[in-house]
Design a protein around this motif. Structure first.
Motif, PDB file in Angstrom:
ATOM      1  N   HIS A 218      35.550   7.633  -7.118  1.00 12.50           N
ATOM      2  CA  HIS A 218      35.759   6.349  -6.352  1.00 12.50           C
ATOM      3  C   HIS A 218      36.812   5.293  -6.850  1.00 12.50           C
ATOM      4  O   HIS A 218      37.472   4.434  -6.271  1.00 12.50           O
ATOM      5  N   ASP A 219      36.751   5.243  -8.269  1.00  7.61           N
ATOM      6  CA  ASP A 219      37.321   4.321  -9.028  1.00  7.61           C
ATOM      7  C   ASP A 219      38.995   4.853  -9.187  1.00  7.61           C
ATOM      8  O   ASP A 219      39.736   4.077  -9.831  1.00  7.61           O
ATOM      9  N   HIS A 220      39.103   5.969  -8.566  1.00  6.97           N
ATOM     10  CA  HIS A 220      40.711   6.529  -8.920  1.00  6.97           C
ATOM     11  C   HIS A 220      40.719   7.375 -10.181  1.00  6.97           C
ATOM     12  O   HIS A 220      41.982   7.640 -10.256  1.00  6.97           O
ATOM     13  N   GLY A 221      39.829   7.183 -11.078  1.00  8.47           N
ATOM     14  CA  GLY A 221      39.661   7.944 -12.091  1.00  8.47           C
ATOM     15  C   GLY A 221      39.644   9.473 -11.752  1.00  8.47           C
ATOM     16  O   GLY A 221      39.145   9.757 -10.721  1.00  8.47           O
ATOM     17  N   VAL A 222      40.161  10.137 -12.647  1.00  6.47           N
ATOM     18  CA  VAL A 222      39.944  11.815 -12.643  1.00  6.47           C
ATOM     19  C   VAL A 222      39.227  12.317 -13.670  1.00  6.47           C
ATOM     20  O   VAL A 222      39.603  12.095 -14.922  1.00  6.47           O
ATOM     21  N   THR A 223      38.209  13.138 -13.336  1.00  3.99           N
ATOM     22  CA  THR A 223      37.625  14.144 -14.380  1.00  3.99           C
ATOM     23  C   THR A 223      37.981  15.246 -14.275  1.00  3.99           C
ATOM     24  O   THR A 223      37.966  15.846 -13.348  1.00  3.99           O
ATOM     25  N   ILE A 224      38.437  15.738 -15.354  1.00  3.39           N
ATOM     26  CA  ILE A 224      38.704  17.385 -15.584  1.00  3.39           C
ATOM     27  C   ILE A 224      37.655  18.135 -16.228  1.00  3.39           C
ATOM     28  O   ILE A 224      37.352  17.842 -17.184  1.00  3.39           O
ATOM     29  N   ASP A 250      46.986  15.658  -0.647  1.00  2.00           N
ATOM     30  CA  ASP A 250      47.871  16.983  -0.311  1.00  2.00           C
ATOM     31  C   ASP A 250      48.938  16.785  -1.611  1.00  2.00           C
ATOM     32  O   ASP A 250      49.383  17.942  -2.240  1.00  2.00           O
ATOM     33  N   SER A 251      49.727  15.748  -1.461  1.00  4.00           N
ATOM     34  CA  SER A 251      51.018  15.780  -2.453  1.00  4.00           C
ATOM     35  C   SER A 251      50.389  15.540  -3.862  1.00  4.00           C
ATOM     36  O   SER A 251      50.848  16.118  -4.814  1.00  4.00           O
ATOM     37  N   PHE A 252      49.257  14.979  -4.140  1.00  3.86           N
ATOM     38  CA  PHE A 252      48.506  14.848  -5.635  1.00  3.86           C
ATOM     39  C   PHE A 252      48.294  16.338  -5.878  1.00  3.86           C
ATOM     40  O   PHE A 252      48.854  16.736  -7.111  1.00  3.86           O
ATOM     41  N   ASN A 253      47.782  17.337  -5.003  1.00  2.00           N
ATOM     42  CA  ASN A 253      47.482  18.533  -5.418  1.00  2.00           C
ATOM     43  C   ASN A 253      48.872  19.244  -5.545  1.00  2.00           C
ATOM     44  O   ASN A 253      48.820  20.185  -6.605  1.00  2.00           O
ATOM     45  N   ALA A 254      49.738  19.203  -5.034  1.00  2.00           N
ATOM     46  CA  ALA A 254      51.041  19.769  -5.216  1.00  2.00           C
ATOM     47  C   ALA A 254      51.675  19.288  -6.702  1.00  2.00           C
ATOM     48  O   ALA A 254      51.991  20.405  -7.311  1.00  2.00           O
ATOM     49  N   GLY A 255      51.473  18.226  -6.839  1.00  2.00           N
ATOM     50  CA  GLY A 255      52.297  17.719  -8.333  1.00  2.00           C
ATOM     51  C   GLY A 255      51.250  18.142  -9.501  1.00  2.00           C
ATOM     52  O   GLY A 255      52.008  18.775 -10.514  1.00  2.00           O
ATOM     53  N   TYR A 256      50.060  18.247  -9.009  1.00  2.00           N
ATOM     54  CA  TYR A 256      49.206  18.960 -10.052  1.00  2.00           C
ATOM     55  C   TYR A 256      49.421  20.173 -10.298  1.00  2.00           C
ATOM     56  O   TYR A 256      49.574  20.657 -11.490  1.00  2.00           O
ATOM     57  N   ALA A 269      49.337  16.864 -15.750  1.00  2.00           N
ATOM     58  CA  ALA A 269      49.571  17.370 -14.143  1.00  2.00           C
ATOM     59  C   ALA A 269      48.992  16.311 -13.428  1.00  2.00           C
ATOM     60  O   ALA A 269      49.318  16.060 -12.318  1.00  2.00           O
ATOM     61  N   VAL A 270      47.989  15.426 -13.796  1.00  2.00           N
ATOM     62  CA  VAL A 270      47.272  14.403 -13.111  1.00  2.00           C
ATOM     63  C   VAL A 270      48.500  13.189 -12.775  1.00  2.00           C
ATOM     64  O   VAL A 270      48.520  12.795 -11.758  1.00  2.00           O
ATOM     65  N   GLU A 271      49.090  13.073 -13.957  1.00  3.09           N
ATOM     66  CA  GLU A 271      50.172  12.010 -13.697  1.00  3.09           C
ATOM     67  C   GLU A 271      51.188  12.567 -13.062  1.00  3.09           C
ATOM     68  O   GLU A 271      51.798  11.608 -11.933  1.00  3.09           O
TER      69      GLU A 271
END
Length: 295
Positions: A218-224, A250-256, A269-271
């Motif tokens: 929710h805070d826009h952080g990402v946990t891998i 959808d675009s985030f997934n493509a970039g990752y 990949a997240v960046e």
């Protein structure tokens, strides 16, 4: 560069712009990701079902041709039309969707498509990509057929994109989505969807089963989360000003996925995913002009 098969629905998109006004485009969650992956240098075949002689199908196929997407896995069905959705946006760029997709041929893809050819293509591809929306619209028979495709695929990317209205009940959705995630190589999931499905324990289980899970908080952080590795948390960066958040995930997934398939690490990949999504939300509609693509 990787060879990718993406499976799902491409629809007519109407972006409402005022009384009696709308911008016409063509989009859909896995279609958006497929198109961006193609722009980012990967070879992508898109599997769906469309009509034969209507202006919307012709326009969708023209978009695929212009973008370089392989249309050999597109099934054509006489007398059927693609689905349609309209987007209403508020002043912050947040949106509401309104759908007309009950007669879209992709809903009977298990009966209409050449599932053997799709399975063969997935087995040869570097990645097969689909989403929970794909699983919802194809129904029980389609989910059974796509389960077989996923089992034969070399690697699977799965977006846990939950839309409650597409499912008969949350229990059916939870079971189908959990099974797909356990069979995937990459799983992209938001806390919002995990909470709605009561699957907050899912990312740990899916990682233990072998998946790389990209959990967006929710805070826009990402946990891998990865097999046999400690979770890595990447804090959220500055939030881009949004005109329209359609297609952000959808675009985030493509970039990752584009960067992971190119051998980059998850943090990079997240960046990359964030960079692309940050540009997408500054445009109306899910697919931005090619000239606006970031490096």
């Amino acid at each position: 560069m990787g060879r990718i098969v993406a499976i799902g629905e491409v629809m007519v998109e109407l972006s409402l712009a005022g009384p009696g006004q709308a911008a016409l485009a063509y989009a859909g969650d896995t279609f958006n990701t497929a198109l961006y992956l193609q722009r980012l240098g990967h070879e992508v075949a898109y599997a769906t079902a469309l009509g034969t002689d209507d202006p919307f199908t012709r326009a969708i196929l023209k978009v695929m041709e212009r973008e370089g997407l392989d249309a050999s896995l597109v099934t054509r069905v006489d007398g059927r039309l693609p689905g349609l959705y309209a987007i209403e946006r508020d002043d912050r760029g947040e949106r509401r969707f309104f759908y007309w997709r009950g007669e879209a041929p992709v809903r009977q893809i298990a009966e209409l498509a050449d599932v053997e050819a799709l399975t063969d293509a997935a087995a040869k591809a570097d990645l097969t990509y689909l989403s929970a929306i794909t699983l919802a619209v194809v129904g029980d028979a389609g989910r059974a057929a796509l389960g077989g495709v996923m089992r034969e695929a070399r690697a699977v990317g799965f977006d846990l994109n939950y839309r409650a209205r597409l499912w008969p009940d949350v229990e059916t959705a939870r079971a189908a989505i959990d099974q797909a995630a356990r069979s995937s190589t990459y799983v992209s999931a938001s806390d919002e969807d995990l909470e709605a499905l009561d699957l907050m324990d899912g990312p740990q289980r899916w990682a233990a089963a072998g998946a790389e899970v990209i959990q967006r908080g929710h805070d826009h952080g990402v946990t891998i989360r990865r097999p046999a590795a400690a979770p890595v948390w990447i804090p959220g960066g500055p939030k881009a000003p949004a005109v329209d958040t359609t297609g952000a995930g959808d675009s985030f997934n493509a970039g990752y996925l584009a960067l992971r398939l190119n051998g980059r690490d998850p943090q990079a990949a997240v960046e990359g995913g964030r960079r692309l999504a940050g540009v997408v939300v500054q445009h109306v509609g899910a697919v931005i002009p090619r000239a606006s693509m970031p490096r």
